[in-house]
Design a protein around this motif. Structure first.
Motif, PDB file in Angstrom:
ATOM      1  N   VAL A  22      42.147  37.896  36.138  1.00  0.00           N
ATOM      2  CA  VAL A  22      41.345  38.988  35.579  1.00  0.00           C
ATOM      3  C   VAL A  22      39.864  38.627  35.607  1.00  0.00           C
ATOM      4  O   VAL A  22      39.005  39.422  36.030  1.00  0.00           O
ATOM      5  CB  VAL A  22      41.796  39.316  34.143  1.00  0.00           C
ATOM      6  N   HIS A  27      42.684  41.916  42.160  1.00  0.00           N
ATOM      7  CA  HIS A  27      43.054  43.334  42.201  1.00  0.00           C
ATOM      8  C   HIS A  27      44.545  43.564  41.953  1.00  0.00           C
ATOM      9  O   HIS A  27      45.007  44.690  42.012  1.00  0.00           O
ATOM     10  CB  HIS A  27      42.676  43.924  43.571  1.00  0.00           C
ATOM     11  N   ALA A  30      48.017  44.326  36.515  1.00  0.00           N
ATOM     12  CA  ALA A  30      48.279  45.657  35.970  1.00  0.00           C
ATOM     13  C   ALA A  30      47.179  46.079  34.999  1.00  0.00           C
ATOM     14  O   ALA A  30      46.564  45.238  34.325  1.00  0.00           O
ATOM     15  CB  ALA A  30      49.631  45.659  35.249  1.00  0.00           C
ATOM     16  N   GLY A  31      46.951  47.372  34.934  1.00  0.00           N
ATOM     17  CA  GLY A  31      45.860  47.884  34.102  1.00  0.00           C
ATOM     18  C   GLY A  31      45.990  47.511  32.639  1.00  0.00           C
ATOM     19  O   GLY A  31      45.012  47.100  32.000  1.00  0.00           O
ATOM     20  N   GLU A  32      47.184  47.635  32.090  1.00  0.00           N
ATOM     21  CA  GLU A  32      47.381  47.299  30.673  1.00  0.00           C
ATOM     22  C   GLU A  32      47.135  45.815  30.420  1.00  0.00           C
ATOM     23  O   GLU A  32      46.549  45.432  29.405  1.00  0.00           O
ATOM     24  CB  GLU A  32      48.807  47.678  30.251  1.00  0.00           C
ATOM     25  N   THR A  33      47.582  44.990  31.351  1.00  0.00           N
ATOM     26  CA  THR A  33      47.372  43.541  31.209  1.00  0.00           C
ATOM     27  C   THR A  33      45.889  43.202  31.265  1.00  0.00           C
ATOM     28  O   THR A  33      45.385  42.401  30.474  1.00  0.00           O
ATOM     29  CB  THR A  33      48.136  42.790  32.321  1.00  0.00           C
ATOM     30  N   ARG A  34      45.202  43.814  32.214  1.00  0.00           N
ATOM     31  CA  ARG A  34      43.757  43.568  32.336  1.00  0.00           C
ATOM     32  C   ARG A  34      43.048  43.965  31.040  1.00  0.00           C
ATOM     33  O   ARG A  34      42.180  43.238  30.546  1.00  0.00           O
ATOM     34  CB  ARG A  34      43.193  44.369  33.513  1.00  0.00           C
ATOM     35  N   THR A  35      43.410  45.116  30.478  1.00  0.00           N
ATOM     36  CA  THR A  35      42.777  45.575  29.244  1.00  0.00           C
ATOM     37  C   THR A  35      43.035  44.591  28.104  1.00  0.00           C
ATOM     38  O   THR A  35      42.123  44.272  27.323  1.00  0.00           O
ATOM     39  CB  THR A  35      43.319  46.959  28.856  1.00  0.00           C
TER      40      THR A  35
END
Length: 335
Positions: A22, A27, A30-35
């Protein structure tokens, strides 16, 4: 005690490898993980160590650009585009002034290798075989900007020098000038200047005119003082010139200075045209008519090509050719 990457991983409920991906712009997270990771970083006020990050990612988040000279507006305008593109991606830029010297250039390349830069922009010079070999061995991505490469497969960003010079000379001829001098700099080191020379001659041939050899003068530099010296020489040896086309704006301003020293008024007695459209072209008296090449955009494109490759967005290949335009001001008069 400063929080560590392990603290961030525990807070986000992920592995340290995921935190690393991250933070280094991967790239495939996953979006939730990055958040969750970014939220943990903010809550813990975690500040990743730049050296450690570079070791983990094999990146230092740095680009380098090499200029023969960094004291002129040309390099400053190009650098503005490079830095804006780099900073928008979290990269910094190292600037090197080579002076056009072979040994100094190789010394800088060695230094950049030791600093593990992620990409190199070679600007306004010839990329010689020795430079290309050295950079190739290091496997550092490379773009040549406003210069020539000895190897056609190396990506370049530039304008079409032949077409630009053709347009400039044709503009002067269209204003009624038939006795035109050409002052071009860097010809011993920058082969693209031969493109400008070819364009100048081609425009004359297409308009049924001949170019007198005494009206073409080659200089080693592009600076104001080169223009003063070269302009004075052209005015002495070139016969009854009505216009001089210079291959940089600084050269053109030097020509204007040489003309005034001889008691000639620009454009009443001598028309002068430049190349680049640097900010100083608008500041001169009279304001300089010139061929504009979009230097900021060229710098930004060169950096973007490198960054896209470094970040696995797009393969580094091909050549970007930018259009030029004639900018009419008041240093050229119609005969």
């Amino acid at each position: 005690m400063e929080p560590t990457i392990k603290d961030v991983a525990r807070r986000a409920g992920v592995s340290t490898a995921t935190v690393s991906r991250v933070l280094n712009g991967g790239h495939w997270v996953a979006g939730e993980t990055r958040t969750a990771v970014l939220q943990a970083v903010q809550e813990l006020n975690y500040k990743p160590n730049a050296v450690a990050r570079s070791l983990m990612s094999a990146q230092t988040k740095t680009l380098a650009i090499l200029f023969p000279n960094v004291s002129d507006m040309f390099s400053g305008t190009v650098l503005g585009g490079v830095e804006d593109a780099a900073h928008s991606r979290g990269f910094s830029v190292i600037v090197c002034k080579t002076g056009g010297g072979h040994e100094r250039t190789l010394a800088y390349l060695q230094l950049l290798a030791e600093k593990r830069v992620d990409g190199i922009i070679f600007a306004s010079e010839v990329l010689r075989e020795a430079y290309a070999d050295f950079i190739g061995q290091l496997r550092i991505p490379l773009v040549v900007l406003s210069g020539e490469s000895v190897r056609p497969e190396i990506p370049t960003v530039r304008c079409d020098d032949r077409q630009a010079a053709y347009a400039g000379a044709s503009y002067l001829i269209g204003q009624g000038h038939e006795n035109i001098g050409l002052l071009y700099g860097g010809a011993h080191e920058t082969p693209e200047q031969s493109g400008r020379l070819e364009g100048f001659h081609e425009a004359h041939r297409d308009h049924g005119l001949a170019v007198e050899p005494s009206r073409v003068l080659c200089l080693e530099g592009f600076a104001f003082k080169d223009g003063q010296v070269g302009g004075a020489a052209l005015l002495r040896q070139g016969g009854p010139l009505t216009a001089i086309f210079a291959s940089s704006d600084e050269l053109a301003l030097g020509v204007m200075s040489a003309a005034y020293a001889r008691g000639l008024r620009v454009p009443d007695d001598l028309s002068v045209m430049g190349f680049d459209d640097l900010p100083l072209a608008e500041m001169s008296l009279p304001p300089l008519t010139t061929v504009r090449q979009p230097l900021y955009g060229m710098g930004r494109r060169a950096a973007t090509m490198l960054l896209d490759h470094i970040q696995d967005i797009k393969k580094l290949e091909g050549h970007a050719v930018f259009p030029t335009t004639i900018v009419e001001r008041r240093s050229v008069r119609r005969l």
